[in-house]
Design a protein around this motif. Structure first.
Motif, PDB file in Angstrom:
ATOM      1  N   THR A  83       0.588  -1.216  -0.024  1.00  0.00           N
ATOM      2  CA  THR A  83       0.078   0.011   0.152  1.00  0.00           C
ATOM      3  C   THR A  83       0.848   1.187  -0.012  1.00  0.00           C
ATOM      4  OG1 THR A  83      -0.157   0.169   2.200  1.00  0.00           O
ATOM      5  CG2 THR A  83      -1.901  -1.146   1.336  1.00  0.00           C
ATOM      6  N   SER A  84       2.209   1.179   0.691  1.00  0.00           N
ATOM      7  CA  SER A  84       2.901   2.515   0.837  1.00  0.00           C
ATOM      8  C   SER A  84       3.733   3.110  -0.088  1.00  0.00           C
ATOM      9  CB  SER A  84       3.758   2.463   2.106  1.00  0.00           C
ATOM     10  OG  SER A  84       4.204   3.652   2.688  1.00  0.00           O
ATOM     11  N   VAL A  85       3.122   4.226  -0.987  1.00  0.00           N
ATOM     12  CA  VAL A  85       4.230   4.874  -1.616  1.00  0.00           C
ATOM     13  C   VAL A  85       5.114   5.672  -1.014  1.00  0.00           C
ATOM     14  CG1 VAL A  85       4.077   6.599  -3.481  1.00  0.00           C
ATOM     15  CG2 VAL A  85       2.401   4.812  -3.493  1.00  0.00           C
ATOM     16  N   ALA A  86       4.784   5.916   0.408  1.00  0.00           N
ATOM     17  CA  ALA A  86       5.490   6.803   1.105  1.00  0.00           C
ATOM     18  C   ALA A  86       6.721   6.069   1.647  1.00  0.00           C
ATOM     19  CB  ALA A  86       4.600   7.277   2.586  1.00  0.00           C
ATOM     20  N   ILE A  87       6.574   4.975   1.910  1.00  0.00           N
ATOM     21  CA  ILE A  87       7.865   4.040   2.366  1.00  0.00           C
ATOM     22  C   ILE A  87       8.662   3.641   1.076  1.00  0.00           C
ATOM     23  CG2 ILE A  87       8.550   1.744   2.902  1.00  0.00           C
ATOM     24  CD1 ILE A  87       6.194   1.703   4.983  1.00  0.00           C
ATOM     25  N   LEU A  88       8.016   3.666  -0.168  1.00  0.00           N
ATOM     26  CA  LEU A  88       8.847   3.556  -1.328  1.00  0.00           C
ATOM     27  C   LEU A  88       9.622   4.800  -1.744  1.00  0.00           C
ATOM     28  CD1 LEU A  88       9.757   2.632  -4.080  1.00  0.00           C
ATOM     29  CD2 LEU A  88       7.674   3.382  -5.038  1.00  0.00           C
ATOM     30  N   ASP A  89       8.929   6.050  -1.383  1.00  0.00           N
ATOM     31  CA  ASP A  89       9.592   7.203  -1.500  1.00  0.00           C
ATOM     32  C   ASP A  89      10.715   7.679  -0.607  1.00  0.00           C
ATOM     33  OD1 ASP A  89       7.737   8.158  -3.695  1.00  0.00           O
ATOM     34  OD2 ASP A  89       6.753   9.430  -2.424  1.00  0.00           O
ATOM     35  N   ALA A  90      10.649   7.211   0.463  1.00  0.00           N
ATOM     36  CA  ALA A  90      11.635   7.285   1.543  1.00  0.00           C
ATOM     37  C   ALA A  90      12.768   6.439   1.209  1.00  0.00           C
ATOM     38  CB  ALA A  90      10.939   6.978   2.839  1.00  0.00           C
ATOM     39  N   LEU A  91      12.624   5.189   0.667  1.00  0.00           N
ATOM     40  CA  LEU A  91      13.635   4.221   0.495  1.00  0.00           C
ATOM     41  C   LEU A  91      14.403   4.881  -0.743  1.00  0.00           C
ATOM     42  CD1 LEU A  91      11.951   0.724   0.739  1.00  0.00           C
ATOM     43  CD2 LEU A  91      13.980   1.622   2.045  1.00  0.00           C
ATOM     44  N   ASN A  92      13.601   5.455  -1.720  1.00  0.00           N
ATOM     45  CA  ASN A  92      14.348   6.239  -2.829  1.00  0.00           C
ATOM     46  C   ASN A  92      15.342   7.200  -2.665  1.00  0.00           C
ATOM     47  OD1 ASN A  92      13.437   4.444  -4.912  1.00  0.00           O
ATOM     48  ND2 ASN A  92      11.568   5.492  -5.340  1.00  0.00           N
ATOM     49  N   THR A  93      15.170   7.705  -1.349  1.00  0.00           N
ATOM     50  CA  THR A  93      16.340   8.842  -0.913  1.00  0.00           C
ATOM     51  C   THR A  93      17.554   8.036  -0.072  1.00  0.00           C
ATOM     52  OG1 THR A  93      15.451   8.911   1.566  1.00  0.00           O
ATOM     53  CG2 THR A  93      14.321  10.240   0.054  1.00  0.00           C
ATOM     54  N   PHE A  94      17.366   6.973   0.027  1.00  0.00           N
ATOM     55  CA  PHE A  94      18.603   6.091   0.614  1.00  0.00           C
ATOM     56  C   PHE A  94      19.476   5.825  -0.357  1.00  0.00           C
ATOM     57  CE2 PHE A  94      20.603   2.359   2.198  1.00  0.00           C
ATOM     58  CZ  PHE A  94      21.090   2.505   3.539  1.00  0.00           C
ATOM     59  N   ASP A  95      20.810   5.845  -0.232  1.00  0.00           N
ATOM     60  CA  ASP A  95      21.654   5.531  -1.119  1.00  0.00           C
ATOM     61  C   ASP A  95      22.276   4.069  -1.159  1.00  0.00           C
ATOM     62  OD1 ASP A  95      21.908   8.214  -2.355  1.00  0.00           O
ATOM     63  OD2 ASP A  95      23.244   8.909  -0.957  1.00  0.00           O
ATOM     64  N   GLY A  96      22.217   3.607  -0.452  1.00  0.00           N
ATOM     65  CA  GLY A  96      22.900   2.085  -0.076  1.00  0.00           C
ATOM     66  C   GLY A  96      21.987   0.857  -0.659  1.00  0.00           C
ATOM     67  N   PRO A  97      22.684  -0.256  -0.615  1.00  0.00           N
ATOM     68  CA  PRO A  97      21.653  -1.546  -1.019  1.00  0.00           C
ATOM     69  C   PRO A  97      20.488  -1.491   0.019  1.00  0.00           C
ATOM     70  CG  PRO A  97      24.086  -1.966  -0.417  1.00  0.00           C
ATOM     71  CD  PRO A  97      23.963  -0.661  -0.041  1.00  0.00           C
ATOM     72  N   VAL A  98      19.371  -2.091  -0.718  1.00  0.00           N
ATOM     73  CA  VAL A  98      18.115  -2.533  -0.019  1.00  0.00           C
ATOM     74  C   VAL A  98      17.693  -3.604  -0.273  1.00  0.00           C
ATOM     75  CG1 VAL A  98      15.570  -1.794   0.306  1.00  0.00           C
ATOM     76  CG2 VAL A  98      17.384   0.019  -0.101  1.00  0.00           C
ATOM     77  N   MET A  99      17.547  -4.472   0.687  1.00  0.00           N
ATOM     78  CA  MET A  99      16.677  -5.855   0.432  1.00  0.00           C
ATOM     79  C   MET A  99      15.534  -5.868   0.861  1.00  0.00           C
ATOM     80  SD  MET A  99      19.063  -8.005  -1.292  1.00  0.00           S
ATOM     81  CE  MET A  99      17.912  -9.680  -0.873  1.00  0.00           C
ATOM     82  N   GLU A 100      14.486  -6.390   0.289  1.00  0.00           N
ATOM     83  CA  GLU A 100      13.171  -6.550   0.971  1.00  0.00           C
ATOM     84  C   GLU A 100      12.913  -8.057   1.343  1.00  0.00           C
ATOM     85  OE1 GLU A 100      10.248  -5.449  -2.161  1.00  0.00           O
ATOM     86  OE2 GLU A 100       8.659  -6.193  -0.935  1.00  0.00           O
ATOM     87  N   VAL A 101      12.404  -8.232   2.369  1.00  0.00           N
ATOM     88  CA  VAL A 101      12.171  -9.511   2.820  1.00  0.00           C
ATOM     89  C   VAL A 101      10.611  -9.812   3.216  1.00  0.00           C
ATOM     90  CG1 VAL A 101      12.780 -11.260   4.932  1.00  0.00           C
ATOM     91  CG2 VAL A 101      14.536 -10.110   3.907  1.00  0.00           C
ATOM     92  N   HIS A 102      10.249 -10.910   2.762  1.00  0.00           N
ATOM     93  CA  HIS A 102       8.874 -11.290   3.330  1.00  0.00           C
ATOM     94  C   HIS A 102       8.993 -12.799   3.866  1.00  0.00           C
ATOM     95  CE1 HIS A 102       6.843  -7.919   1.653  1.00  0.00           C
ATOM     96  NE2 HIS A 102       7.662  -8.196   0.564  1.00  0.00           N
ATOM     97  N   ILE A 103       8.695 -13.203   4.865  1.00  0.00           N
ATOM     98  CA  ILE A 103       8.689 -14.422   5.670  1.00  0.00           C
ATOM     99  C   ILE A 103       8.168 -15.390   4.862  1.00  0.00           C
ATOM    100  CG2 ILE A 103       8.203 -15.748   7.751  1.00  0.00           C
ATOM    101  CD1 ILE A 103       8.332 -12.504   9.083  1.00  0.00           C
ATOM    102  N   SER A 104       6.748 -14.978   4.389  1.00  0.00           N
ATOM    103  CA  SER A 104       5.968 -15.804   3.724  1.00  0.00           C
ATOM    104  C   SER A 104       6.107 -15.706   2.228  1.00  0.00           C
ATOM    105  CB  SER A 104       4.572 -15.778   4.168  1.00  0.00           C
ATOM    106  OG  SER A 104       3.955 -14.523   3.561  1.00  0.00           O
ATOM    107  N   ASN A 105       5.634 -16.657   1.480  1.00  0.00           N
ATOM    108  CA  ASN A 105       5.772 -16.540  -0.083  1.00  0.00           C
ATOM    109  C   ASN A 105       4.378 -15.740  -0.665  1.00  0.00           C
ATOM    110  OD1 ASN A 105       5.952 -16.482  -2.889  1.00  0.00           O
ATOM    111  ND2 ASN A 105       5.849 -18.787  -2.897  1.00  0.00           N
ATOM    112  N   ILE A 106       4.520 -14.444  -0.480  1.00  0.00           N
ATOM    113  CA  ILE A 106       3.425 -13.591  -1.073  1.00  0.00           C
ATOM    114  C   ILE A 106       2.945 -13.737  -2.481  1.00  0.00           C
ATOM    115  CG2 ILE A 106       4.276 -11.521   0.552  1.00  0.00           C
ATOM    116  CD1 ILE A 106       5.483 -10.131  -2.105  1.00  0.00           C
TER     117      ILE A 106
END
Ligand code: CA2
Length: 147
Positions: A83-106
């Motif tokens: 749902t969150s464009v705000a979290i995406l926008d914030a991550l786009n201001t971060f310069d280093g590597p980003v890994m996304e984790v989901h415990i379940s197979n979404i």
């Protein structure tokens, strides 16, 4: 010299990990995840700190903090992934590597879980590996930081 810091950010309801729905999310608690990742991080010569919030704006603030305090982010945004464009926008201001984790197979679950806004920024996505996914993501960000 301080060790490179990696922040592991977790979204809503993940504070209940290990206490509800173990058939989906397993038996490990978020404290177990924090302990296992901190131990693995030390072995690899980095430091890992885990945070959790049930509030979207607080997760945005955590990402802003990571801009100065962390070299990489591992994030399980929970339901905000979908749902969150705000979290995406914030991550786009971060310069280093980003890994996304989901415990379940979404992708094996309801169709509304198949899309994640965060994946548009993530350098990699791990889903369906249980809480081991956090350690896999940690190995990956350490490899990315070394390149
Ligand atoms: O599989 C994942 O890690 C999710 O990010 C978890 C979210 C869900 O909304 C995403 O679609 C997939 C839900 C987190 C809820 O965490 C709980 C943990 C234990 C008991 C109850 C909820």
């Amino acid at each position: 010299m301080p060790l490179p810091m990696i922040h592991i950010l977790n979204g809503p309801n993940l504070n209940l990990l290990g206490r509800r729905q173990p058939e989906i999310y397993g038996h490990e608690t978020l404290d177990d995840v924090a302990r296992d990742c901190a131990a693995l991080a030390r072995e690899m010569g980095v430091e890992a700190a885990l945070f959790q919030s049930n509030h979207e704006g607080e997760i945005v603030d955590m990402i802003h903090t990571a801009r100065d305090a962390a070299r990489a982010i591992i994030i399980n945004p929970g339901a905000y992934s979908h749902t969150s464009v705000a979290i995406l926008d914030a991550l786009n201001t971060f310069d280093g590597p980003v890994m996304e984790v989901h415990i379940s197979n979404i992708h094996k679950r309801e169709t509304f879980r198949h899309h994640s806004y965060v994946s548009a920024r993530a350098d990699g996505v791990i889903a369906g590996c249980g809480t081991l996914g956090y350690q896999l993501a940690l190995r990956r960000v350490v490899a990315l930081l070394a390149t």
